[in-house]
Scaffold this active site. Structure first.
Site, mmCIF file in Angstrom:
data_model
loop_
_atom_site.group_PDB
_atom_site.id
_atom_site.type_symbol
_atom_site.label_atom_id
_atom_site.label_comp_id
_atom_site.label_asym_id
_atom_site.label_seq_id
_atom_site.Cartn_x
_atom_site.Cartn_y
_atom_site.Cartn_z
ATOM 1 N N GLU A 202 0.825 -1.213 0.000
ATOM 2 C CA GLU A 202 0.000 0.000 0.000
ATOM 3 C C GLU A 202 0.860 1.265 0.000
ATOM 4 O O GLU A 202 1.284 1.742 1.056
ATOM 5 C CB GLU A 202 -0.930 0.016 1.228
ATOM 6 C CG GLU A 202 -1.821 1.258 1.264
ATOM 7 C CD GLU A 202 -2.769 1.297 2.468
ATOM 8 O OE1 GLU A 202 -2.759 0.357 3.273
ATOM 9 O OE2 GLU A 202 -3.504 2.288 2.592
ATOM 10 N N LYS B 76 -2.501 -1.970 -3.130
ATOM 11 C CA LYS B 76 -3.566 -1.111 -2.567
ATOM 12 C C LYS B 76 -3.171 0.344 -2.793
ATOM 13 O O LYS B 76 -2.534 0.965 -1.947
ATOM 14 C CB LYS B 76 -3.739 -1.415 -1.076
ATOM 15 C CG LYS B 76 -4.762 -0.546 -0.370
ATOM 16 C CD LYS B 76 -5.138 -1.088 0.996
ATOM 17 C CE LYS B 76 -6.010 -0.105 1.757
ATOM 18 N NZ LYS B 76 -6.554 -0.636 2.998
#
Ligand code: 5MM
Length: 354
Positions: free
Chosen positions: A191, A233
């Protein structure tokens, strides 16, 4: 490796996304206080129990990311959270970074830490039932530098950020984390979040997101990370919160998919967006608009606030309102599932409020 790829594919299975309920103790406590709930360990536990035991959650959610505190807590029937989740058909996920700290050599910038002892922590989490993990790098966009114009933005705080050094440091840490996860049989969610804070426009968000993703994929390659066992992400490509630019969901989707197509390796198992503090319905509308574009990977959600904010507001720490909180979460999951399957409408969005 086949197991990792299978788990990653399960996380991004058609019509399903990942729920991010891994707020650190400090963040969760602040959110509880804002909702008028005392920030106790028991309230943090009860709130997460409300979320994961929402009836039918597994119809639209493949897995839930928890923080260390919750991962070691139990639901009311005495089962640990990971055990309870596995029984409910939800993959247990664990946030393993220890947060962003000031980065030496990069004034005003941070690097996400947590690599020390990570191999041992991952082995323990795997034994406790973790199937996937998450590590979040946070990247701020500063005002653009315009050398020679003599304006305040040239040299003001944060001008020109992010620095190359910061981008490289976070990408390197993400790759080391991802390699350690795979070694432990755990799927890494990678992420790199380019934050919405700032007055930048879509073009600058696109440029910074591209730079960050290019660096992340170069580092993942150097670390030998198997991409079919990775879920990315990322942020959506949107103007900064203080920008005067207005964009439609179609424009967000086009800008986002354009950046991702250029930067993200086709072998990645899937892309699960964060909501980034956008209004919940807006994050869903943007996600719905992504369907109009072809991509080599499945696109889905891994929202935190975009899924749980209405549930927290409805619950407000009152045991008598657990069902209200669960209905609010179920509604957001239903909206986001509809966004993935092409059935999202304004009527569905407002159905819950009616
Ligand atoms: C749920 O919040 C996660 C943990 O945050 P802290 O470590 O800062 O407490 C966070 O990483 C979250 O998963 C991402 O920011 C995405 O959440 P949003 O709300 O942006 O979808």
């Amino acid at each position: 490796m086949a197991d990792l790829a299978r788990t990653a594919a399960e996380m991004v299975a058609p019509g399903k996304g990942v729920l991010a309920a891994d707020e650190s103790i400090a963040t969760m406590s602040a959110r509880l206080e804002k909702a008028g709930v005392a920030p106790t360990e028991e309230h943090r536990r009860a709130y997460r129990e409300l979320l994961v035991t929402t009836p039918g959650l597994a119809r639209g959610v493949s897995g839930v990311i928890l923080c260390d505190e919750t991962f070691r807590q139990c639901v009311s029937d005495g089962r640990s959270f990971p055990d309870a989740m596995a029984r409910l058909g939800l993959l247990p996920g664990i946030k393993v970074d220890t947060g962003a700290r000031p980065l030496a050599g990069a004034p005003g910038e941070t690097v996400t830490e947590g690599l020390d002892g990570l191999r041992e922590r991952l082995a323990e989490y795997a034994a406790l039932g973790a199937r996937f993990a998450k590590w979040r790098a946070v990247i701020s966009i500063g005002p653009e530098t315009r050398y020679g114009t003599g304006t305040e933005t040239d040299t003001g705080a944060g001008a020109g950020l992010p620095s190359r050094w910061k981008v490289r440091a976070d990408a390197h840490a993400l790759a080391r984390y991802a390699a350690l996860c795979q070694e432990a049989g755990i799927v890494p969610i990678v992420e790199p979040e380019v934050l919405m804070e700032g007055s930048h426009g879509t073009a600058r968000c696109a440029a910074v997101t591209s730079e960050v993703l290019d660096e992340v994929f170069a580092e993942l390659a150097s670390a030998g990370v198997e991409l079919d066992g990775v879920v990315l992400k990322p942020n959506m490509v949107v103007p900064g919160r203080e920008s005067s630019e207005t964009v439609t969901p179609d424009e967000v989707a086009r800008a986002t998919v354009t950046v991702l197509r250029a930067a993200v390796d086709e072998r990645v198992a899937g892309i699960a967006f964060l909501s980034g503090g956008q209004r919940a319905a807006r994050a869903t509308a943007n996600l719905a608009a992504m369907r109009r574009f072809e991509t080599p990977w499945p696109l889905t959600f891994s929202f935190g606030r975009g899924l749980v904010d209405p549930a927290l507001t409805a619950w407000r720490g009152d045991p008598a309102r657990v069902a209200d909180g669960q209905r609010a979460l179920a509604h957001r999951v239903a909206c986001n599932t509809a966004a993935l399957t092409g059935t999202y409408t304004d009527a569905l969005e407002t159905a819950h409020a009616a």
